[in-house]
Design a protein around this motif. Structure first.
Motif, PDB file in Angstrom:
ATOM      1  N   ARG A   2       0.825  -1.205   0.000  1.00  0.00           N
ATOM      2  CA  ARG A   2       0.000   0.000   0.000  1.00  0.00           C
ATOM      3  C   ARG A   2       0.862   1.261   0.000  1.00  0.00           C
ATOM      4  N   ALA A   3       2.032   1.194   0.622  1.00  0.00           N
ATOM      5  CA  ALA A   3       2.924   2.358   0.678  1.00  0.00           C
ATOM      6  C   ALA A   3       3.760   2.495  -0.588  1.00  0.00           C
ATOM      7  N   LEU A   4       3.859   1.437  -1.379  1.00  0.00           N
ATOM      8  CA  LEU A   4       4.681   1.479  -2.584  1.00  0.00           C
ATOM      9  C   LEU A   4       3.954   2.140  -3.755  1.00  0.00           C
ATOM     10  N   LEU A   5       2.654   2.000  -3.819  1.00  0.00           N
ATOM     11  CA  LEU A   5       1.896   2.591  -4.931  1.00  0.00           C
ATOM     12  C   LEU A   5       1.977   4.119  -4.963  1.00  0.00           C
ATOM     13  N   PRO A   6       1.839   4.830  -3.832  1.00  0.00           N
ATOM     14  CA  PRO A   6       2.011   6.286  -3.903  1.00  0.00           C
ATOM     15  C   PRO A   6       3.421   6.703  -4.306  1.00  0.00           C
ATOM     16  N   LEU A   7       4.428   5.915  -3.947  1.00  0.00           N
ATOM     17  CA  LEU A   7       5.798   6.228  -4.355  1.00  0.00           C
ATOM     18  C   LEU A   7       5.956   6.094  -5.863  1.00  0.00           C
ATOM     19  N   LEU A   8       5.394   5.049  -6.440  1.00  0.00           N
ATOM     20  CA  LEU A   8       5.459   4.889  -7.890  1.00  0.00           C
ATOM     21  C   LEU A   8       4.670   5.993  -8.599  1.00  0.00           C
ATOM     22  N   GLY A   9       3.535   6.382  -8.019  1.00  0.00           N
ATOM     23  CA  GLY A   9       2.777   7.503  -8.573  1.00  0.00           C
ATOM     24  C   GLY A   9       3.557   8.809  -8.485  1.00  0.00           C
ATOM     25  N   ALA A  10       4.293   9.006  -7.390  1.00  0.00           N
ATOM     26  CA  ALA A  10       5.104  10.215  -7.238  1.00  0.00           C
ATOM     27  C   ALA A  10       6.221  10.245  -8.274  1.00  0.00           C
ATOM     28  N   LEU A  11       6.849   9.113  -8.524  1.00  0.00           N
ATOM     29  CA  LEU A  11       7.903   9.060  -9.543  1.00  0.00           C
ATOM     30  C   LEU A  11       7.344   9.366 -10.929  1.00  0.00           C
ATOM     31  N   GLY A  27       9.492  22.263  -9.493  1.00  0.00           N
ATOM     32  CA  GLY A  27       8.383  21.328  -9.420  1.00  0.00           C
ATOM     33  C   GLY A  27       8.032  21.047  -7.967  1.00  0.00           C
ATOM     34  N   PRO A  28       6.913  20.404  -7.740  1.00  0.00           N
ATOM     35  CA  PRO A  28       6.573  20.050  -6.364  1.00  0.00           C
ATOM     36  C   PRO A  28       7.530  18.985  -5.840  1.00  0.00           C
ATOM     37  N   ASP A  29       7.818  19.051  -4.574  1.00  0.00           N
ATOM     38  CA  ASP A  29       8.698  18.060  -3.948  1.00  0.00           C
ATOM     39  C   ASP A  29       7.831  16.903  -3.468  1.00  0.00           C
ATOM     40  N   LEU A  30       7.573  15.978  -4.371  1.00  0.00           N
ATOM     41  CA  LEU A  30       6.697  14.863  -4.051  1.00  0.00           C
ATOM     42  C   LEU A  30       7.353  13.865  -3.116  1.00  0.00           C
ATOM     43  N   PHE A  31       8.682  13.842  -3.083  1.00  0.00           N
ATOM     44  CA  PHE A  31       9.362  12.996  -2.109  1.00  0.00           C
ATOM     45  C   PHE A  31       9.097  13.510  -0.695  1.00  0.00           C
ATOM     46  N   LEU A  32       9.060  14.816  -0.529  1.00  0.00           N
ATOM     47  CA  LEU A  32       8.727  15.395   0.774  1.00  0.00           C
ATOM     48  C   LEU A  32       7.298  15.042   1.153  1.00  0.00           C
ATOM     49  N   ALA A  33       6.366  15.199   0.238  1.00  0.00           N
ATOM     50  CA  ALA A  33       4.961  14.874   0.525  1.00  0.00           C
ATOM     51  C   ALA A  33       4.817  13.399   0.882  1.00  0.00           C
ATOM     52  N   LEU A 143      -2.443  13.305  -0.061  1.00  0.00           N
ATOM     53  CA  LEU A 143      -1.949  12.054   0.512  1.00  0.00           C
ATOM     54  C   LEU A 143      -2.452  11.845   1.936  1.00  0.00           C
ATOM     55  N   ARG A 144      -2.585  12.912   2.693  1.00  0.00           N
ATOM     56  CA  ARG A 144      -3.079  12.785   4.067  1.00  0.00           C
ATOM     57  C   ARG A 144      -4.540  12.338   4.089  1.00  0.00           C
TER      58      ARG A 144
END
Length: 146
Positions: A2-11, A27-33, A143-144
């Motif tokens: 479940r935590a891996l899918l948002p990371l792949l979406g962020a990439l 760009g937005p810092d999606l790694f921070l989010a 994300l929250r």
């Protein structure tokens, strides 16, 4: 998983924003989010190492100085944990203040690494800093809510 899918979406979104945003816009810092989202539901002994590992991944993907983003995300996550204890994390204002605290801590981490290695400080234009924060905040709030 479940935590891996948002990371792949962020990439995926990072690659998309790199091509769609005008030249010179941050760009937005999606790694921070993602790091703040991951840390929001987990204890600090899980959130801090994951934030550091995400920062290292961001450094490796961005061909930057190894450890710069790692320290920035580590400090941001630590600041987010500290801010979440002092504000009501479920309210929009509390989440916004926790994000602001973490965002400023991320940049403080960048300056700390630059000072420690005696590098030139990262360029800090107030407009680009505000734009990066304004572009990152909606993804953090989204994300929250997930």
């Amino acid at each position: 998983m479940r935590a891996l899918l948002p990371l792949l979406g962020a990439l995926f979104l990072l690659g998309l924003f790199a091509t769609l945003l005008p030249e010179g816009w941050p760009g937005p810092d999606l790694f921070l989010a993602y790091a703040l989202w991951y840390a929001g539901a987990r204890p600090y002994f899980l959130g801090l190492p994951v934030a550091f590992a995400l920062g290292l991944l961001q450094d490796l993907l961005g061909f930057g100085l190894l450890g710069l983003h790692a320290v920035g995300l580590l400090m941001a996550t630590y600041a987010h944990y500290a801010a979440s204890r002092r504000v009501v994390a479920g309210e929009a204002l509390g989440m916004g203040l926790a994000f602001l605290y973490a965002f400023l801590a991320k940049w403080a981490g960048y300056f700390l690494v630059a000072y420690w290695l005696r590098l030139e400080p990262p360029p800090l234009a107030l407009g680009s800093l505000l734009l990066e924060g304004a572009l990152t905040l909606p993804f953090y709030l989204l994300l929250r809510r997930l």
